[in-house]
Design an enzyme around this catalytic site. Structure first.
Site, PDB file in Angstrom:
ATOM      1  N   CYS A 124     -90.927  95.739  21.984  1.00 33.22           N
ATOM      2  CA  CYS A 124     -91.267  97.009  21.810  1.00 33.22           C
ATOM      3  C   CYS A 124     -90.170  97.915  20.955  1.00 33.22           C
ATOM      4  O   CYS A 124     -90.593  98.944  20.451  1.00 33.22           O
ATOM      5  CB  CYS A 124     -91.820  97.763  22.953  1.00 33.22           C
ATOM      6  SG  CYS A 124     -93.128  96.763  23.609  1.00 33.22           S
ATOM      7  N   HIS A 260     -92.342 105.081  21.419  1.00 25.83           N
ATOM      8  CA  HIS A 260     -93.305 103.945  21.746  1.00 25.83           C
ATOM      9  C   HIS A 260     -94.347 104.281  22.613  1.00 25.83           C
ATOM     10  O   HIS A 260     -94.386 105.156  23.517  1.00 25.83           O
ATOM     11  CB  HIS A 260     -92.100 103.141  22.297  1.00 25.83           C
ATOM     12  CG  HIS A 260     -93.045 101.850  22.803  1.00 25.83           C
ATOM     13  ND1 HIS A 260     -93.967 101.188  21.808  1.00 25.83           N
ATOM     14  CD2 HIS A 260     -93.126 101.102  23.931  1.00 25.83           C
ATOM     15  CE1 HIS A 260     -94.548 100.336  22.595  1.00 25.83           C
ATOM     16  NE2 HIS A 260     -93.969 100.304  23.754  1.00 25.83           N
ATOM     17  N   ASN A 291    -101.210  99.641  23.025  1.00 24.23           N
ATOM     18  CA  ASN A 291     -99.885  99.441  22.774  1.00 24.23           C
ATOM     19  C   ASN A 291     -99.350  98.452  21.831  1.00 24.23           C
ATOM     20  O   ASN A 291     -99.768  97.028  21.948  1.00 24.23           O
ATOM     21  CB  ASN A 291     -99.015  99.285  24.306  1.00 24.23           C
ATOM     22  CG  ASN A 291     -97.798  98.976  24.110  1.00 24.23           C
ATOM     23  OD1 ASN A 291     -97.132  98.678  23.010  1.00 24.23           O
ATOM     24  ND2 ASN A 291     -97.193  98.899  25.470  1.00 24.23           N
TER      25      ASN A 291
HETATM   26  O1  UT7 Z   1     -94.489  98.288  25.936  1.00 20.97           O
HETATM   27  C1  UT7 Z   1     -93.528  97.839  26.906  1.00 20.97           C
HETATM   28  C2  UT7 Z   1     -93.367  98.786  28.040  1.00 20.97           C
HETATM   29  N1  UT7 Z   1     -94.584  98.846  28.823  1.00 20.97           N
HETATM   30  C3  UT7 Z   1     -94.882  99.821  29.592  1.00 20.97           C
HETATM   31  O2  UT7 Z   1     -94.093 100.801  29.366  1.00 20.97           O
HETATM   32  C4  UT7 Z   1     -95.678  99.981  30.794  1.00 20.97           C
HETATM   33  C5  UT7 Z   1     -95.397 100.438  31.842  1.00 20.97           C
HETATM   34  N2  UT7 Z   1     -96.566 100.319  32.926  1.00 20.97           N
HETATM   35  C6  UT7 Z   1     -97.578 100.881  32.893  1.00 20.97           C
HETATM   36  O3  UT7 Z   1     -98.115 101.442  31.862  1.00 20.97           O
HETATM   37  C7  UT7 Z   1     -98.367 100.905  34.330  1.00 20.97           C
HETATM   38  O4  UT7 Z   1     -97.440 100.161  35.194  1.00 20.97           O
HETATM   39  C8  UT7 Z   1     -99.847 100.326  34.108  1.00 20.97           C
HETATM   40  C9  UT7 Z   1    -100.715 100.879  33.243  1.00 20.97           C
HETATM   41  C10 UT7 Z   1     -99.501  98.708  33.635  1.00 20.97           C
HETATM   42  C11 UT7 Z   1    -100.235 100.095  35.694  1.00 20.97           C
HETATM   43  O5  UT7 Z   1    -100.388 101.310  36.297  1.00 20.97           O
HETATM   44  P1  UT7 Z   1     -99.855 101.887  37.551  1.00 20.97           P
HETATM   45  O6  UT7 Z   1    -100.323 103.087  37.874  1.00 20.97           O
HETATM   46  O7  UT7 Z   1     -98.349 101.497  37.609  1.00 20.97           O
HETATM   47  O8  UT7 Z   1    -100.690 100.735  38.405  1.00 20.97           O
HETATM   48  P2  UT7 Z   1    -100.075  99.861  39.894  1.00 20.97           P
HETATM   49  O9  UT7 Z   1    -100.122  98.627  39.342  1.00 20.97           O
HETATM   50  O10 UT7 Z   1     -99.062 100.536  40.419  1.00 20.97           O
HETATM   51  O11 UT7 Z   1    -101.527  99.775  40.709  1.00 20.97           O
HETATM   52  C12 UT7 Z   1    -101.991 101.116  41.297  1.00 20.97           C
HETATM   53  C13 UT7 Z   1    -103.432 100.749  41.843  1.00 20.97           C
HETATM   54  C14 UT7 Z   1    -103.324  99.836  43.097  1.00 20.97           C
HETATM   55  O12 UT7 Z   1    -104.179  99.864  43.725  1.00 20.97           O
HETATM   56  P3  UT7 Z   1    -104.027 100.492  45.253  1.00 20.97           P
HETATM   57  O13 UT7 Z   1    -103.011  99.464  45.822  1.00 20.97           O
HETATM   58  O14 UT7 Z   1    -103.390 101.708  44.925  1.00 20.97           O
HETATM   59  O15 UT7 Z   1    -105.383 100.444  46.125  1.00 20.97           O
HETATM   60  C15 UT7 Z   1    -103.827  98.362  42.142  1.00 20.97           C
HETATM   61  O16 UT7 Z   1    -104.442  97.360  42.773  1.00 20.97           O
HETATM   62  O17 UT7 Z   1    -104.202 100.424  40.874  1.00 20.97           O
HETATM   63  C16 UT7 Z   1    -104.919  99.001  40.988  1.00 20.97           C
HETATM   64  N3  UT7 Z   1    -104.941  98.358  39.659  1.00 20.97           N
HETATM   65  C17 UT7 Z   1    -106.095  98.487  38.798  1.00 20.97           C
HETATM   66  N4  UT7 Z   1    -107.286  99.077  39.248  1.00 20.97           N
HETATM   67  C18 UT7 Z   1    -108.186  98.794  38.135  1.00 20.97           C
HETATM   68  C19 UT7 Z   1    -103.869  97.645  39.215  1.00 20.97           C
HETATM   69  N5  UT7 Z   1    -104.322  97.266  38.008  1.00 20.97           N
HETATM   70  C20 UT7 Z   1    -105.491  97.630  37.886  1.00 20.97           C
HETATM   71  C21 UT7 Z   1    -106.604  97.435  36.918  1.00 20.97           C
HETATM   72  N6  UT7 Z   1    -107.822  98.023  36.948  1.00 20.97           N
HETATM   73  N7  UT7 Z   1    -106.440  96.656  35.863  1.00 20.97           N
END
Ligand code: UT7
Length: 335
Positions: A124, A260, A291
């Site tokens: 990226c 980005h 993205n």
């Molecule tokens: O381009 C290269 C660079 N990439 C980036 O910069 C991406 C950076 N990361 C992100 O954008 C975020 O980490 C994501 C969008 C990928 C994920 O969001 P998050 O807020 O970090 O979610 P998480 O993995 O910490 O999960 C939070 C909650 C969890 O539930 P509990 O444990 O709080 O009940 C997960 O199980 O959200 C749940 N979860 C989902 N729920 C619905 C994780 N993935 C999903 C999903 N749909 N797809």
């Protein structure tokens, strides 16, 4: 015996971006089309990423066709002929042929005159790396006109059932022509990497391993989302500030902030940490494009022109970050 010496090409005092062109993949994919396979919801995706829909390759489209269309538009808008381009640098992580480089094929398709043509792998962060390289190539006299392309077809290497990434990525391409200039048009690049987090975003297994394992599905891009999120939100604002300091520009002198397009929450967190003044317009292309890795910055800038929030001559801070982990940033005057 005298030591042999040689002459070097004439240098240019400065380099600038002369023209921009983009191509967005045609197929619009709303969140609703993806949620069943990953037990998610439109609401969750919008809240956590700001993405409403993304663009994926449509019928007849390929990584190559996107890169070609964006390049042709960039060349047309720069006011030079394709034959004047003497180097092509393609930033991509989705050219799935190990060799040769996509740049060499593009050079042929564009009707250029045998320029240097190579791809770079900085995920990226690739577009800002390539702009930094192109600027140095022009200023050192190595090349006069460099075509820089960021092109990605991430839908081809995204698992539709991976809950951490299925909803993030999009397809598209953006290109710029970098050439000589009397006044500074591209500031010094600030770039670096954190190889300790090499595994934070990566292809699940390498191609040979996948073949030897007889894996039924292709390798895909996986990510430790929360780790990347923390790194990007906190560390990248410091890199953005370091870039302004190195360039000798204050945040209140900027017109545009074009980061980005990884996640709307990261974009907002960076803007807050940098205390960007209200008048600085912020690129938010991710909402409808997803993205697009190395293509995201030129695509985001193009949308700002389309919406009337960017105009020629504006001062913009570009900053990109991703797998490696790697990052690069510079201040540019937009064409
Ligand atoms: O381009 C290269 C660079 N990439 C980036 O910069 C991406 C950076 N990361 C992100 O954008 C975020 O980490 C994501 C969008 C990928 C994920 O969001 P998050 O807020 O970090 O979610 P998480 O993995 O910490 O999960 C939070 C909650 C969890 O539930 P509990 O444990 O709080 O009940 C997960 O199980 O959200 C749940 N979860 C989902 N729920 C619905 C994780 N993935 C999903 C999903 N749909 N797809």
């Amino acid at each position: 015996m005298s030591t042999p010496t040689w002459s070097m090409p004439a240098t240019s005092p400065h380099a600038a971006i002369l023209g921009l062109g983009v191509d967005r993949a045609k197929r619009v994919v709303p969140n609703a089309d993806l949620v069943a396979a990953i037990d998610s919801s439109d609401e969750w995706i919008q809240q956590r990423t700001g993405i409403k829909e993304r663009r994926w390759l449509g019928p007849g489209e390929t990584l190559e066709s996107l890169a070609l269309a964006a390049s042709q538009r960039a060349i047309a808008s720069s006011g030079i002929e394709a034959a004047q381009i003497d180097a092509i640098v393609v930033a991509t992580c989705t050219h799935t042929l190990q060799t040769p480089a996509l740049a060499a094929k593009l050079a042929h398709l564009l009707g250029t005159q045998a320029p240097a043509a190579f791809d770079i792998s900085a995920a990226c962060a690739g577009f800002c790396h390539a702009v930094g390289l192109a600027s140095d190539m022009v200023r050192s006299g190595t090349s006069r006109y460099v075509l820089v392309v960021g092109a990605e077809a991430l839908s081809r290497v995204t698992s539709k059932t991976d809950r951490g990434t299925a909803f993030i990525f999009g397809d598209g391409a953006g290109a710029v022509v970098v050439g000589p200039s009397e006044v500074p048009g591209i500031g010094p690049v600030v770039w670096g990497s954190d190889g300790e987090q090499f595994d934070a975003i990566r292809q699940t297994v390498d191609w040979v391993e996948a073949h030897e394992n007889q894996d039924p599905e292709l390798p895909y891009i996986a990510m430790d989302g929360p780790a990347v999120f923390r790194w990007a939100s906190y560390e990248m604002a410091k890199i953005a500030q370091a870039t302004l300091d190195r360039t000798g520009i204050r945040a209140d002198q900027l017109d545009l902030f074009v980061p980005h397009q990884a996640n709307m929450r990261i974009i907002d967190a960076m803007a807050r940490a940098m205390k960007l003044p209200e008048h600085v317009r912020i690129a938010r292309d991710i909402a409808t494009q997803g993205n697009t890795s190395a293509a995201s910055i030129p695509l985001a800038l193009a949308r700002m022109y389309d919406e009337g929030t960017a105009k020629s001559g504006d001062l913009a801070l570009l900053i990109a970050f991703g797998a490696g982990l790697s990052y690069a940033a510079q201040v540019v005057r937009v064409p």
